[in-house]
Design a protein around this motif. Sequence first.
Motif, PDB file in Angstrom:
ATOM      1  N   VAL A   1       0.851  -1.193   0.000  1.00  0.00           N
ATOM      2  CA  VAL A   1       0.000   0.000   0.000  1.00  0.00           C
ATOM      3  C   VAL A   1       0.882   1.237   0.000  1.00  0.00           C
ATOM      4  O   VAL A   1       1.885   1.313   0.715  1.00  0.00           O
ATOM      5  CB  VAL A   1      -0.959  -0.012   1.222  1.00  0.00           C
ATOM      6  N   ASP A   2       0.498   2.206  -0.821  1.00  0.00           N
ATOM      7  CA  ASP A   2       1.175   3.504  -0.877  1.00  0.00           C
ATOM      8  C   ASP A   2       0.236   4.536  -0.266  1.00  0.00           C
ATOM      9  O   ASP A   2      -0.844   4.784  -0.810  1.00  0.00           O
ATOM     10  CB  ASP A   2       1.452   3.925  -2.318  1.00  0.00           C
ATOM     11  N   LEU A   3       0.635   5.114   0.821  1.00  0.00           N
ATOM     12  CA  LEU A   3      -0.187   6.130   1.481  1.00  0.00           C
ATOM     13  C   LEU A   3       0.456   7.497   1.277  1.00  0.00           C
ATOM     14  O   LEU A   3       1.648   7.679   1.567  1.00  0.00           O
ATOM     15  CB  LEU A   3      -0.307   5.828   2.976  1.00  0.00           C
ATOM     16  N   ALA A   4      -0.321   8.456   0.765  1.00  0.00           N
ATOM     17  CA  ALA A   4       0.212   9.799   0.543  1.00  0.00           C
ATOM     18  C   ALA A   4       0.647  10.421   1.863  1.00  0.00           C
ATOM     19  O   ALA A   4       0.080  10.142   2.917  1.00  0.00           O
ATOM     20  CB  ALA A   4      -0.851  10.669  -0.124  1.00  0.00           C
ATOM     21  N   GLU A   5       1.662  11.276   1.768  1.00  0.00           N
ATOM     22  CA  GLU A   5       2.166  11.942   2.970  1.00  0.00           C
ATOM     23  C   GLU A   5       1.072  12.733   3.680  1.00  0.00           C
ATOM     24  O   GLU A   5       1.051  12.828   4.894  1.00  0.00           O
ATOM     25  CB  GLU A   5       3.326  12.874   2.606  1.00  0.00           C
ATOM     26  N   ASP A   6       0.137  13.289   2.908  1.00  0.00           N
ATOM     27  CA  ASP A   6      -0.946  14.061   3.522  1.00  0.00           C
ATOM     28  C   ASP A   6      -2.129  13.185   3.917  1.00  0.00           C
ATOM     29  O   ASP A   6      -3.157  13.686   4.361  1.00  0.00           O
ATOM     30  CB  ASP A   6      -1.409  15.180   2.586  1.00  0.00           C
ATOM     31  N   ARG A   7      -2.020  11.868   3.715  1.00  0.00           N
ATOM     32  CA  ARG A   7      -3.049  10.874   4.057  1.00  0.00           C
ATOM     33  C   ARG A   7      -4.383  11.164   3.359  1.00  0.00           C
ATOM     34  O   ARG A   7      -5.434  10.738   3.843  1.00  0.00           O
ATOM     35  CB  ARG A   7      -3.248  10.789   5.588  1.00  0.00           C
ATOM     36  N   MET A   8      -4.346  11.849   2.234  1.00  0.00           N
ATOM     37  CA  MET A   8      -5.584  12.165   1.514  1.00  0.00           C
ATOM     38  C   MET A   8      -5.838  11.208   0.350  1.00  0.00           C
ATOM     39  O   MET A   8      -6.871  11.301  -0.310  1.00  0.00           O
ATOM     40  CB  MET A   8      -5.559  13.612   1.010  1.00  0.00           C
ATOM     41  N   SER A   9      -4.900  10.326   0.088  1.00  0.00           N
ATOM     42  CA  SER A   9      -5.118   9.315  -0.949  1.00  0.00           C
ATOM     43  C   SER A   9      -4.234   8.114  -0.654  1.00  0.00           C
ATOM     44  O   SER A   9      -3.293   8.190   0.147  1.00  0.00           O
ATOM     45  CB  SER A   9      -4.828   9.879  -2.343  1.00  0.00           C
ATOM     46  N   MET A  10      -4.552   7.026  -1.302  1.00  0.00           N
ATOM     47  CA  MET A  10      -3.856   5.766  -1.005  1.00  0.00           C
ATOM     48  C   MET A  10      -3.999   4.843  -2.222  1.00  0.00           C
ATOM     49  O   MET A  10      -5.036   4.831  -2.895  1.00  0.00           O
ATOM     50  CB  MET A  10      -4.507   5.130   0.224  1.00  0.00           C
ATOM     51  N   VAL A  11      -2.951   4.085  -2.483  1.00  0.00           N
ATOM     52  CA  VAL A  11      -2.989   3.141  -3.593  1.00  0.00           C
ATOM     53  C   VAL A  11      -2.767   1.734  -3.060  1.00  0.00           C
ATOM     54  O   VAL A  11      -1.821   1.485  -2.308  1.00  0.00           O
ATOM     55  CB  VAL A  11      -1.900   3.482  -4.644  1.00  0.00           C
ATOM     56  N   TYR A  12      -3.679   0.834  -3.415  1.00  0.00           N
ATOM     57  CA  TYR A  12      -3.538  -0.581  -3.071  1.00  0.00           C
ATOM     58  C   TYR A  12      -2.978  -1.347  -4.261  1.00  0.00           C
ATOM     59  O   TYR A  12      -3.436  -1.151  -5.401  1.00  0.00           O
ATOM     60  CB  TYR A  12      -4.909  -1.186  -2.748  1.00  0.00           C
ATOM     61  N   HIS A  13      -2.041  -2.241  -3.976  1.00  0.00           N
ATOM     62  CA  HIS A  13      -1.542  -3.183  -4.979  1.00  0.00           C
ATOM     63  C   HIS A  13      -2.068  -4.561  -4.574  1.00  0.00           C
ATOM     64  O   HIS A  13      -1.638  -5.140  -3.574  1.00  0.00           O
ATOM     65  CB  HIS A  13      -0.014  -3.161  -5.021  1.00  0.00           C
ATOM     66  N   ILE A  14      -3.013  -5.048  -5.327  1.00  0.00           N
ATOM     67  CA  ILE A  14      -3.736  -6.282  -4.983  1.00  0.00           C
ATOM     68  C   ILE A  14      -2.895  -7.495  -5.366  1.00  0.00           C
ATOM     69  O   ILE A  14      -2.255  -7.511  -6.431  1.00  0.00           O
ATOM     70  CB  ILE A  14      -5.087  -6.319  -5.735  1.00  0.00           C
ATOM     71  N   TYR A  15      -2.925  -8.499  -4.503  1.00  0.00           N
ATOM     72  CA  TYR A  15      -2.231  -9.750  -4.836  1.00  0.00           C
ATOM     73  C   TYR A  15      -2.768 -10.296  -6.162  1.00  0.00           C
ATOM     74  O   TYR A  15      -3.985 -10.508  -6.299  1.00  0.00           O
ATOM     75  CB  TYR A  15      -2.466 -10.797  -3.747  1.00  0.00           C
ATOM     76  N   LYS A  16      -1.882 -10.554  -7.100  1.00  0.00           N
ATOM     77  CA  LYS A  16      -2.336 -11.079  -8.394  1.00  0.00           C
ATOM     78  C   LYS A  16      -2.791 -12.529  -8.296  1.00  0.00           C
ATOM     79  O   LYS A  16      -3.477 -13.028  -9.177  1.00  0.00           O
ATOM     80  CB  LYS A  16      -1.231 -10.919  -9.428  1.00  0.00           C
ATOM     81  N   MET A  17      -2.401 -13.200  -7.226  1.00  0.00           N
ATOM     82  CA  MET A  17      -2.809 -14.596  -7.065  1.00  0.00           C
ATOM     83  C   MET A  17      -4.151 -14.720  -6.315  1.00  0.00           C
ATOM     84  O   MET A  17      -4.683 -15.822  -6.175  1.00  0.00           O
ATOM     85  CB  MET A  17      -1.746 -15.360  -6.297  1.00  0.00           C
TER      86      MET A  17
ATOM     87  N   TYR B   1      -7.559   5.120  -3.867  1.00  0.00           N
ATOM     88  CA  TYR B   1      -8.631   5.697  -3.055  1.00  0.00           C
ATOM     89  C   TYR B   1      -8.289   7.158  -2.776  1.00  0.00           C
ATOM     90  O   TYR B   1      -7.164   7.481  -2.395  1.00  0.00           O
ATOM     91  CB  TYR B   1      -8.766   4.953  -1.722  1.00  0.00           C
ATOM     92  N   THR B   2      -9.283   8.021  -2.931  1.00  0.00           N
ATOM     93  CA  THR B   2      -9.125   9.438  -2.596  1.00  0.00           C
ATOM     94  C   THR B   2     -10.122   9.777  -1.499  1.00  0.00           C
ATOM     95  O   THR B   2     -11.300   9.393  -1.576  1.00  0.00           O
ATOM     96  CB  THR B   2      -9.384  10.328  -3.821  1.00  0.00           C
ATOM     97  N   PHE B   3      -9.646  10.481  -0.480  1.00  0.00           N
ATOM     98  CA  PHE B   3     -10.480  10.763   0.687  1.00  0.00           C
ATOM     99  C   PHE B   3     -11.012  12.197   0.651  1.00  0.00           C
ATOM    100  O   PHE B   3     -10.335  13.112   0.195  1.00  0.00           O
ATOM    101  CB  PHE B   3      -9.688  10.517   1.965  1.00  0.00           C
ATOM    102  N   ALA B   4     -12.220  12.371   1.160  1.00  0.00           N
ATOM    103  CA  ALA B   4     -12.875  13.680   1.123  1.00  0.00           C
ATOM    104  C   ALA B   4     -12.352  14.615   2.195  1.00  0.00           C
ATOM    105  O   ALA B   4     -12.383  15.831   2.024  1.00  0.00           O
ATOM    106  CB  ALA B   4     -14.386  13.500   1.281  1.00  0.00           C
ATOM    107  N   ILE B   5     -11.921  14.068   3.306  1.00  0.00           N
ATOM    108  CA  ILE B   5     -11.440  14.889   4.417  1.00  0.00           C
ATOM    109  C   ILE B   5     -10.188  14.245   4.997  1.00  0.00           C
ATOM    110  O   ILE B   5      -9.900  13.072   4.721  1.00  0.00           O
ATOM    111  CB  ILE B   5     -12.490  15.013   5.546  1.00  0.00           C
ATOM    112  N   PHE B   6      -9.450  15.027   5.792  1.00  0.00           N
ATOM    113  CA  PHE B   6      -8.352  14.420   6.539  1.00  0.00           C
ATOM    114  C   PHE B   6      -8.931  13.687   7.745  1.00  0.00           C
ATOM    115  O   PHE B   6      -9.716  14.234   8.510  1.00  0.00           O
ATOM    116  CB  PHE B   6      -7.361  15.471   7.032  1.00  0.00           C
ATOM    117  N   ASN B   7      -8.543  12.440   7.852  1.00  0.00           N
ATOM    118  CA  ASN B   7      -8.974  11.606   8.970  1.00  0.00           C
ATOM    119  C   ASN B   7      -7.849  10.623   9.201  1.00  0.00           C
ATOM    120  O   ASN B   7      -7.551   9.793   8.337  1.00  0.00           O
ATOM    121  CB  ASN B   7     -10.277  10.882   8.611  1.00  0.00           C
ATOM    122  N   GLN B   8      -7.216  10.734  10.364  1.00  0.00           N
ATOM    123  CA  GLN B   8      -6.003   9.957  10.624  1.00  0.00           C
ATOM    124  C   GLN B   8      -6.197   8.462  10.382  1.00  0.00           C
ATOM    125  O   GLN B   8      -5.316   7.780   9.876  1.00  0.00           O
ATOM    126  CB  GLN B   8      -5.557  10.196  12.071  1.00  0.00           C
ATOM    127  N   GLU B   9      -7.370   7.965  10.734  1.00  0.00           N
ATOM    128  CA  GLU B   9      -7.552   6.520  10.625  1.00  0.00           C
ATOM    129  C   GLU B   9      -8.300   6.088   9.361  1.00  0.00           C
ATOM    130  O   GLU B   9      -8.497   4.902   9.132  1.00  0.00           O
ATOM    131  CB  GLU B   9      -8.267   5.964  11.855  1.00  0.00           C
TER     132      GLU B   9
END
Length: 621
Positions: free
Chosen positions: A109-125, A175-183
């Motif tokens: 998972v790649d989480l943006a420094e500002d925690r406003m977006s995130m990229v999942y790399h799904i297991y290909k298997m 995933y792109t988030f609408a607000i900043f939310n730590q969790e």
Amino acid sequence: MIRRFLTALVLMSFLPANLYAEALHGLSIYGPEGLKYKKDESYVYANPSAAKGGRLTLADFGAFTKLNPASLKGVPAPGLNGLVFQTPMDSSSDDGEPFSQYGNLVESVDLAEDRMSMVYHIYKMAKFSDGHPVTADDFIFSFNIIHHLEYHPVYKEYFKDIAKVEKIDSHTVKYTFAIFNQELPLITGQMLIFPKHIYGAPGSNFGSDFDNIAIGSGPYEIEKYEFGKYITLKRKADWWGKDLPKNRGRYNFDQITWKIYLDPVAQREAFKGGGYDASQINSSRDWALDYKGDFVKKGYYLREEIPHNRVAGMQGYAMNMRNDLFESRKVRAAIALAFDFEWSNKNLFYGQYTRNQNYFDNNEEMKPKGLPAGKVKKLLMDLQGKYGADVPKTALTKPVGAPGEDQPFEKNIQLANALLDSAGWKIGADGIRVKDGKPFKFTLILASPGFMRISEPYKNNLAKIGVEMDIKVVQVAQYEESLREFNFDMIVASYPQSRSPGNEQRYMWGSPAAKTPGSRNYAGITNKAIDELIDIIIKASKRDELVDAIQAMDRILTHQFYVVPHWYIAYDRVVYWNKFSRPKINPSQAPIIGNIIEWWWQDEAKFKKLEEARSKGSAVN
């Protein structure tokens, strides 16, 4: 130093301005330094050498009516979440991690420094049980289906701050988030992933067409079931995720069955006769008086008290303020004062329980102590200045505690009567209080008859203050429907809490949830001060900010008397037949019955000894 990375060139077109941290195998609430486990490590509470095989039979109270775990109507079968359906990430139950997750369906998972977006790399298997690969399309579908009218509103509220989900390639999704939310990035990891080709088939209705279908990507699939009687899951020997590090020593039983019981006495006796293998005991009476016979002495089945340090949360009689009987804070306080915990603990609970004093009990860090001070006091004073009575004066002048604790019960009854008098409720000719021609009568509904013996003395105490409470036991399905529509006066409500409170606070206490069918705001709380504190909790980027807001909210909840506080117990009571082994460490953040399902295994040597002993009527050696 900010590190920029892109895991593939294709990401560049989607992520031109985002700063991403290093791709990780997991996420932690306060940053990667919070991750305890490396990519290739198993959990310390697993035994990677655990034997596979055998059967585990459990019991469940109340009938299930569907196999869809996320639709609004009906009661889902036990065991679906986690065993049949998976989520992107796996939440750690390690006592040393407040809130960490590791890849489940997601390899990194790649989480943006500002925690406003995130990229999942799904297991290909990764595959669903029908052999169809798990892809980005399934992740996007599982997000979009949440907006379906018949998707459970609890999840709608939980995931509402995810703004959009985009496909990058077949196994990468952003995933792109609408607000900043730590969790919020971690919350996203708890979304159930459904196969689009099944649950999104043209012409299908998510709310009604999948009550008899369960196609997931988890370690088990449904082998057979009969609504209202049983369900059996079968472990998939070729499950795609069986060799992942976090699954070593996990999901050891070949077969797991839940037998359904509608009578707690029949359920209890079935265990003692070998009808099922293990049970977490929730009745103090059963623990004190049962499970002590010849079979225990011979070692056929074992009883244990296993300590845990989970946050106690709150259990209590919840008053539905949608009924104007309970609108007044004075009235709610009076109703709470009539519950005599000390008597109940001595005469009904065999001294096993500790009374709930607040909503985050049994946790040294989050439980408020003494009078509010420092930032907590400032929070409360500022909120009182903005919202007045939403923050009761006593939230600033008194510590948290159960109403009337440490006072003689007779004095509590006197105080309760005085409060009702002050609220305008006068004693009528029949001894029942009346106001504006309306008698003070209400009904407590229960799903379990086991609560009758506890509630009857409370009913008698309420009569001492001129309040008439009827008690009604209903079927589980009817009970669930009553809760879903808030069609009740009083219920026994449980509000569990974690070490990392967040979004779930909205649907327990938030004002919008009071009008959302299916939410857990059973009391109908509409309190602007609590709403503001929930926002602070959700956005807190540091632990001390979170804890301050939690303590302020806890003080308001406690002093508004929304529930009649019950009790908690700081250990799990469990009985199980003597044929299992388990890891050395018990992850106490999870209930013991969940740990049995995931981490214990059938020990063939013990199994044979037990069978031999039972055939001879002798003790297990």
